[in-house]
Design a protein around this motif. Structure first.
Motif, mmCIF file in Angstrom:
data_model
loop_
_atom_site.group_PDB
_atom_site.id
_atom_site.type_symbol
_atom_site.label_atom_id
_atom_site.label_comp_id
_atom_site.label_asym_id
_atom_site.label_seq_id
_atom_site.Cartn_x
_atom_site.Cartn_y
_atom_site.Cartn_z
ATOM 1 N N ALA A 200 0.845 -1.198 0.000
ATOM 2 C CA ALA A 200 0.000 0.000 0.000
ATOM 3 C C ALA A 200 0.878 1.245 0.000
ATOM 4 C CB ALA A 200 -0.916 -0.003 1.222
ATOM 5 N N GLU A 201 1.860 1.234 0.885
ATOM 6 C CA GLU A 201 2.758 2.373 1.005
ATOM 7 C C GLU A 201 3.438 2.670 -0.335
ATOM 8 O OE1 GLU A 201 3.969 3.502 4.431
ATOM 9 O OE2 GLU A 201 4.861 5.200 3.375
ATOM 10 N N SER A 202 3.978 1.644 -0.987
ATOM 11 C CA SER A 202 4.739 1.920 -2.218
ATOM 12 C C SER A 202 3.816 2.326 -3.365
ATOM 13 C CB SER A 202 5.622 0.730 -2.586
ATOM 14 O OG SER A 202 4.832 -0.353 -2.989
ATOM 15 N N ARG A 203 2.607 1.749 -3.394
ATOM 16 C CA ARG A 203 1.708 2.101 -4.498
ATOM 17 C C ARG A 203 1.057 3.467 -4.313
ATOM 18 N NH1 ARG A 203 -1.389 -3.399 -6.275
ATOM 19 N NH2 ARG A 203 0.427 -4.435 -7.121
ATOM 20 N N LEU A 204 0.922 3.882 -3.066
ATOM 21 C CA LEU A 204 0.218 5.146 -2.830
ATOM 22 C C LEU A 204 1.153 6.348 -2.832
ATOM 23 C CD1 LEU A 204 -2.427 4.032 -0.188
ATOM 24 C CD2 LEU A 204 -2.694 4.387 -2.653
ATOM 25 N N GLU A 205 2.447 6.070 -2.887
ATOM 26 C CA GLU A 205 3.408 7.170 -2.861
ATOM 27 C C GLU A 205 3.156 8.185 -3.992
ATOM 28 O OE1 GLU A 205 7.696 6.004 -2.668
ATOM 29 O OE2 GLU A 205 7.016 6.001 -0.560
ATOM 30 N N SER A 206 2.880 7.666 -5.197
ATOM 31 C CA SER A 206 2.684 8.588 -6.315
ATOM 32 C C SER A 206 1.385 9.377 -6.151
ATOM 33 C CB SER A 206 2.680 7.823 -7.639
ATOM 34 O OG SER A 206 1.611 6.914 -7.647
#
Ligand SMILES: C[S@@+](CC[C@H](N)C(=O)[O-])C[C@H]1O[C@@H](n2cnc3c(N)ncnc32)[C@H](O)[C@@H]1O
Lengths: 125, 274
Positions: free
Chosen positions: B32-38
């Motif tokens: 979730a963290e890596s996908r929501l960064e953008s």
């Protein structure tokens, strides 16, 4: 059944990268540093199941190599894949017309290699 | 990278489930963290935590973007090969025989992702069934992700994407190069229409389908959602229509009103009388 592959590329780094990918898929891998070395390897060892060949190489380039190989009925069943950074559609068409079975544009990932092997009927599942 | 605090992750899990029915397993905080960064960056926020907190406080509505970012869009041309061989060898020949009079075939790709699947079907039709040129052949490609639908409409693929599963002769025949990308031929793009559709909400009015490809999407849903979707697929299929699922998916134990129809080395499903 162990399959055999020949990697023809003038870059040592490329050869060892492709060797690693193919070994992981269970291939017995041989190498050649250009087209004419590739032809020598073939006359020494006979046909391989698969051959990955670069385009731009000294002495004999990949296209020339493919033409030579395709003239010899002994190598008829060897699957030839051009693996190169040449990405012009005209290049691809030329390689296919001269007897390449498949064409992959560098960098070749493991997933893409496995897909190509499947297209060539070299994956048993 | 900091990981999301449990209540923040929980908020995302609930939101994604409510909107898309996708079940995010516990322990996917990192994902979730890596996908929501953008998404956070696009909203000018410094971190995913800040994004979630703004959303929780109601000061920011980024639900669509979050769902879009949390979908898994992995796909490739002619993915899994066998179903496409079956399409070519038996499924389409039989269907064409059955539609000789109507001269019309409608195919639905129910989770198109970036479009490799509908374009694989379109290429296969052009390549092997020239007689369909003057039939009405429609491929309806739907997805919940607006960015994936855009990609499907554009039919533009990177070098890495065309290396995946696409036979080189087809690349040369059906694509033109545009800088570092490859664009699907206009003729194929005309066969495919991309439309937004959430499988988990009320379905739009759609024509009856001859073939439904619903691959690698049910795996993200819980059992009641899968059952509801399969029930609706049955209503959308013609009596002799066929459903294809992903390699790890089946109607078995979910919907008794489908029967298995083996074609070559792949399994298709046909609605039974009920
Ligand atoms: C892994 S891809 C599958 C792509 C293609 N069908 C294949 O098998 O290669 C899953 C797709 O399902 C879509 N999806 C997820 N939840 C959805 C929903 N509730 N409604 C519609 N599409 C959904 C995602 O956006 C994603 O593009």
């Amino acid at each position: 059944m162990t399959r055999s592959a020949l990697v023809v590329d003038d870059s040592r780094a490329q050869r060892s990268m492709l060797r690693r990918l193919l070994s992981e898929r269970g291939y017995d891998v041989s190498e050649a540093g250009d087209g004419s070395e590739g032809v020598e390897r073939l006359s020494d060892m006979g046909a391989f199941d698969l051959c990955l060949v670069d385009w731009n190489m000294p002495n004999m380039d990949g296209l020339e190599f493919i033409k030579v190989v395709r003239e010899n009925p002994d190598y008829e069943r060897m699957q030839l894949v051009m693996v190169t950074s040449e990405s012009e559609p005209a290049h691809i068409a030329r390689a296919l017309m001269n007897g390449a079975d498949e064409y992959a544009i560098k960098p070749l990932t493991m997933d893409a290699l496995v897909d190509k092997l499947a297209i060539l009927g070299l994956e048993d599942d | 990278m900091s990981t999301l605090a449990p209540p923040d992750f929980d908020y995302i899990v609930q939101l994604v489930h409510r909107r898309s029915a996708i079940v995010l397993e516990p322990g996917k905080e990192y994902l979730a963290e890596s996908r929501l960064e953008s998404v956070a960056r696009e909203h000018g926020l410094a971190s995913v935590t800040e994004l979630v907190q703004r959303m929780r406080s109601g000061s920011l509505d980024a639900g669509d973007a979050v769902v879009d970012a949390m979908t898994t869009n992995e796909t490739s041309f002619f993915r899994d090969a066998h179903p496409f061989n079956a399409l070519r060898d038996t499924v389409l020949p039989e269907l064409i025989e059955a539609r000789r009079v109507a001269r019309s075939i409608t195919i639905w790709c129910g989770a198109t992702s970036s479009g490799q699947e509908p374009y694989s079907v379109a290429m296969l039709i052009r390549e092997h069934f020239p007689e369909l040129r003057d039939w009405q052949v429609r491929i309806i490609a739907t997805d919940i992700s607006p960015s994936m639908l855009d990609r499907t409409r554009q039919g533009r693929y990177s070098q890495l994407e065309v290396n995946r599963g696409l036979p080189a002769p087809m690349l040369v025949k059906y694509f033109t190069r545009d800088g570092m990308h490859w664009v699907v031929a206009e003729d194929l793009r005309r066969m495919v229409s991309a439309q937004y559709m959430n499988l988990n909400e009320r379905w739009p009015v759609m024509p009856p389908f001859d073939l439904v490809l619903l691959r690698n999407v049910l795996i993200y849903f819980d059992v009641p959602t899968k059952q509801a979707i399969l029930g609706k697929v049955r209503q959308q299929l013609r009596r002799d229509g066929l459903l294809l699922l992903g390699g790890a998916e089946t109607t078995m134990n979910l919907d008794a009103n489908f029967e298995r129809v083996p074609h070559g080395r792949s399994t298709w499903y046909r609605p039974t009388g009920a």
